[in-house]
Design an enzyme around this catalytic site. Structure first.
Site, PDB file in Angstrom:
ATOM      1  CB  ILE A 116      -0.949  -0.011   1.223  1.00 49.51           C
ATOM      2  CG1 ILE A 116      -2.085   1.008   1.049  1.00 49.51           C
ATOM      3  CG2 ILE A 116      -0.169   0.237   2.523  1.00 49.51           C
ATOM      4  CD1 ILE A 116      -3.199   0.854   2.072  1.00 49.51           C
ATOM      5  CE  LYS A 117       3.603   1.901   5.092  1.00 51.01           C
ATOM      6  NZ  LYS A 117       3.223   2.934   6.061  1.00 51.01           N
ATOM      7  CG  ASP A 118       3.954   0.772  -4.459  1.00 51.66           C
ATOM      8  OD1 ASP A 118       4.925   0.698  -3.685  1.00 51.66           O
ATOM      9  OD2 ASP A 118       3.723  -0.070  -5.358  1.00 51.66           O
TER      10      ASP A 118
ATOM     11  CB  ALA B  67       6.148   6.069  -1.969  1.00 51.45           C
TER      12      ALA B  67
END
Length: 349
Positions: free
Chosen positions: A50-52, A55
């Site tokens: 999910i961090k994409d 970021a």
């Protein structure tokens, strides 16, 4: 920056971020939870987490603000997944990356960051955030020392929560046709639960937002008492959730309840998700699902619960998915195994 439905060709891999599938949980909750339980499978993002989403949002906002300039260096303290999202965007956009991480993170996470050309500095886990050796402090020092560098600062950067307010929350609302009644998510930086939770509560104030915490973290007690108790802090194994300080991205007014999950329960459930649902999920997903089961008596058959599965099981092959590691930690449960399984484990009568 979105893989909008109907787009046939992405100009870059960044356009493939988002619009992840939602999948019904069938086996784990059967006969245990009356509600419909759905998982938001964020492993379908290019960096498998999910961090994409946040970021790229942090980078784009920094570019617009003139904080990140062409040819610059991105610096961040990361448990691995945010670094992956930043590293992917850096390749596409032409930036260098230096990441600090802790020695409790899996080797796979560090190797994955290096695969994208990032420099990775491993720092000790068991030190205070203010300690000059901590991965927070080292990343801040590097940002001061390296010319033309920018620290993403995922814990306090508001772009983190904004990404989930603009993307994750609306996707959950649309995929459930507005029927979602509960959002369950592990809480690390707080961006996911704060951003998505804020959006969902704006659409329907009755939606409950439940955060999953871990033993060794300060979140639950702080939510319930308003006291930041350093006695709550001690080392823990679970990756990606909990914290020993209060990030700006954790909006406690959005989160209705925190549920703590043990390291063992999180590790065992991580494996169950894969073996019973066929979804190769990471450690924080195990925490979230275990927390959901602990809260089982709070649901009715009319409820629609969405659980966020943050990252991919491949990050944990040497840990939660490794029998020797699980045995060494005392986490491997031998109940329900066949005689052949027990022989393979060296268990005798």
């Amino acid at each position: 920056m979105s893989n909008a439905p109907g787009v046939k060709i992405c100009n870059t891999i960044l356009d493939a971020i988002g619009h992840t599938p939602m999948v019904r949980v069938n086996s784990i909750t059967r006969g245990v939870i009356a509600a419909t339980v759905l998982v938001k499978v964020e492993t379908f993002n290019p960096g498998n987490s999910i961090k994409d989403r946040m970021a790229v949002k942090m980078i784009e906002d920094a570019e617009k603000a003139g904080l990140l300039k062409p040819g610059g260096t991105i610096i961040e303290g990361t448990s691995g997944n945010t670094g992956m999202g930043l590293a992917i965007a850096a390749v596409v956009k032409g930036y260098k990356c230096i990441f600090t991480t802790t020695d409790k993170q899996s080797k796979e996470k560090v190797d994955a960051l290096k695969a994208f050309g990032a420099d990775v500095i491993v720092c000790p886990t068991d030190v205070d955030p203010e300690d000059p050796r901590s991965y927070y402090s080292v990343s801040s020092r590097l940002q001061r020392e390296i010319p033309n560098s920018w620290k993403a600062d995922q814990y306090d950067n508001p772009s983190n929560a904004t990404a989930h307010y603009e993307q994750t929350g609306p996707e959950i609302w649309e995929q459930t046709d507005g029927r979602v009644t509960h959002l369950v998510s592990g809480v690390g930086t707080g961006g996911t639960i704060t951003g998505a939770g804020r959006y969902l509560k704006e659409r329907n104030p009755r939606i409950k937002i439940w955060g999953i915490d871990t033993y060794g973290s300060v979140y639950k007690k702080y939510k319930e008492t308003g006291v930041f108790d350093k006695n709550e802090i001690y080392p823990y194994i679970t990756e990606g959730i909990g914290e020993d300080f209060l990030p700006a991205n954790v909006d406690f007014s959005v989160i209705d309840h925190f549920e703590k999950v043990t390291d063992k329960d999180a590790a065992v459930m991580t494996r169950r998700i894969t073996r019973e649902e066929g979804i190769f999920a990471g450690n924080s997903a195990g925490s979230a699902m275990a927390g959901l089961l602990q809260l089982k008596d709070n649901f009715t058959s009319d409820d629609v619960v969405v659980v966020v599965l943050h990252d991919h099981g491949s990050r944990y092959l040497a840990k939660m998915y490794n029998d020797e590691w699980m045995r060494a930690k005392g986490f491997l449960e031998v109940t329900g195994m066949t005689a052949r399984d027990l022989v393979a484990l060296g268990v005798s009568g």
